[in-house]
Design a protein around this motif. Structure first.
Motif, short mmCIF file in Angstrom:
data_model
loop_
_atom_site.label_atom_id
_atom_site.label_comp_id
_atom_site.label_asym_id
_atom_site.label_seq_id
_atom_site.Cartn_x
_atom_site.Cartn_y
_atom_site.Cartn_z
N TRP A 221 66.80 6.31 -48.70
CA TRP A 221 66.58 4.23 -48.40
C TRP A 221 67.26 5.01 -46.74
O TRP A 221 68.08 6.38 -46.78
N ARG B 19 65.69 -1.67 -43.29
CA ARG B 19 66.17 0.24 -43.94
C ARG B 19 63.81 -0.12 -44.88
O ARG B 19 63.58 -0.79 -45.15
N HIS C 162 62.37 3.24 -47.34
CA HIS C 162 62.44 3.79 -48.28
C HIS C 162 61.47 5.70 -48.06
O HIS C 162 60.07 4.69 -47.82
#
Length: 70
Positions: free
Chosen positions: A28, A21, A23
């Protein structure tokens, strides 16, 4: 199809592996697929970026990953 070219500034290639993941300052994004390109770049497909317009809107953004626990 919404792929983004990502330049890593780390040696931790797991940052762009499926399931990772990242950001972008707005939210995200989960990596769905990735492949290495020349010169340390990666073609990354995020699960939630499915079209060129969305990908282009993310161009130039700095991405950062979740803290790594070794």
């Amino acid at each position: 199809k919404g792929g983004l070219v990502v330049t890593l500034v780390t040696d931790r290639v797991e940052r762009v592996q499926p399931g990772a993941r990242l950001h972008d300052g707005h939210g995200w994004h989960t990596v769905g697929a990735s492949r290495s390109l020349p010169q340390g770049k990666w073609m990354v497909q995020f699960d939630d970026v499915t079209d060129r317009t969305t990908a282009e809107s993310m161009s130039g953004r700095l991405l950062w990953g979740e803290p790594v626990q070794d």
